[in-house]
Design an enzyme around this catalytic site. Structure first.
Site, short mmCIF file in Angstrom:
data_model
loop_
_atom_site.label_atom_id
_atom_site.label_comp_id
_atom_site.label_asym_id
_atom_site.label_seq_id
_atom_site.Cartn_x
_atom_site.Cartn_y
_atom_site.Cartn_z
N TYR A 1 0.85 -1.19 0.00
CA TYR A 1 0.00 0.00 0.00
C TYR A 1 0.89 1.23 0.00
CZ TYR A 1 -3.98 2.93 1.53
OH TYR A 1 -4.96 3.88 1.62
N LYS B 1 -0.34 -1.04 -4.75
CA LYS B 1 -1.39 -0.02 -4.84
C LYS B 1 -0.71 1.34 -4.90
CE LYS B 1 -5.60 1.36 -2.25
NZ LYS B 1 -5.34 2.76 -1.87
#
Length: 294
Positions: free
Chosen positions: A134, A162
């Site tokens: 992330y 991401k």
């Protein structure tokens, strides 16, 4: 590349008061996403307020998410300040039946590249499910270099990254995705976040969209994602432009507050539903949101 990390991943709220999580509302949000046929559901991401919850609350949310998803793959956020806590959240997520986990590099003291790499090395060594890296400097205040992404992507069980919003210029967006792609294994998917950039990121070659808005409005987000994935650039950009006023609200108030207001207006959650000290929109701000939604 695993089929889990393709298409549209929808991130629902974790509605709560200061006393408890609203389990019925959360279950309803997740079940609604399952019924809408999103490709995956991201529980306990930033939109899910993971950083504000206790270990027991997070374990319970993970269990509820997997149950309500009824077979739709669920990605569970496991971020925490200490590695030992991350490992505990990872174990709880796996025990709940998560299909994958999502890990941001949280910190109080600023982290070095080597410390972040070691975090992912420690966690991936213990995992039995795929992990998504992330990369969200807006919340973690840590900026990944593409070279660090390459080092982390080589670790076992890393299956997706991401990334923050891609540039608005299509050529620059393509270069950004291609530059990262050259440094990571073919088995690692690239997912774009920042909903306003979703169409551009998918058209630039990202494999999936990690979406805040899809957590409450999955249908228009699915239409956008599917248009982009089939290469229909005009339709994808048209659908994104139709949501431009919502993207403006996200930029003004923060996407979490706006989707909380949307969920309230749709009757999906009650108010208040955010963890203090976060406050839902009221007065003129809420009126502005409601006018856009109308």
């Amino acid at each position: 590349m695993t089929g889990l990390f393709t298409g549209l991943s929808a991130f629902p709220l974790t509605p709560m008061t200061e006393q408890r999580i609203d389990e019925a509302a959360f279950t309803g949000l997740v079940a609604r996403l399952h019924q809408s046929d999103v490709d995956s559901i991201g529980a306990l991401g930033s939109t899910g307020s993971y950083a504000y919850l206790t270990t027991a609350e997070r374990r319970r949310v993970a269990e509820l998410a997997v149950q309500a998803a009824d077979g739709t793959p669920v990605i569970i956020g496991i971020g925490a300040l200490r590695t030992v806590e991350v490992l505990r959240h990872a174990e709880n997520a796996q025990n709940a039946g998560a299909s994958a986990v999502l890990l941001p590099p949280m910190s109080y003291q600023p982290l070095t590249d080597d410390e972040v790499h070691q975090l992912y090395a420690d966690v991936t060594a213990e995992l039995s499910v795929p992990l998504c890296v992330y990369d969200n400097p807006g919340t973690t205040h840590f900026s990944f270099s593409d070279e660090l992404h390459g080092r982390i992507a080589a670790l076992p069980n890393v299956a997706s990254i991401k990334i923050p919003p891609t540039p608005a210029d299509p050529a620059a967006a393509r270069e950004r995705v291609d530059r990262l792609r050259r440094l990571i294994p073919d088995t690692v998917a690239i997912g774009v976040s920042g909903d306003a950039a979703a169409a551009g990121g998918l058209l630039a070659g990202a494999d999936l969209w990690y979406s805040v808005l899809a957590g409450v409005w999955p249908e228009p987000c699915l239409a956008l994602a599917r248009a982009a994935k089939r290469g229909d650039a005009d339709e994808a950009r048209r659908l994104s432009d139709e949501l431009a006023a919502v993207w403006t609200l996200f930029a003004r108030y923060g996407s979490l507050r706006v989707v909380a207001a949307i969920a309230e207006r749709e009757g999906l959650v009650s108010a208040p539903n955010l963890p203090r000290p976060l406050l839902g929109l009221t007065g003129a701000d809420l009126a502005r949101v409601n006018e856009v939604l109308r």
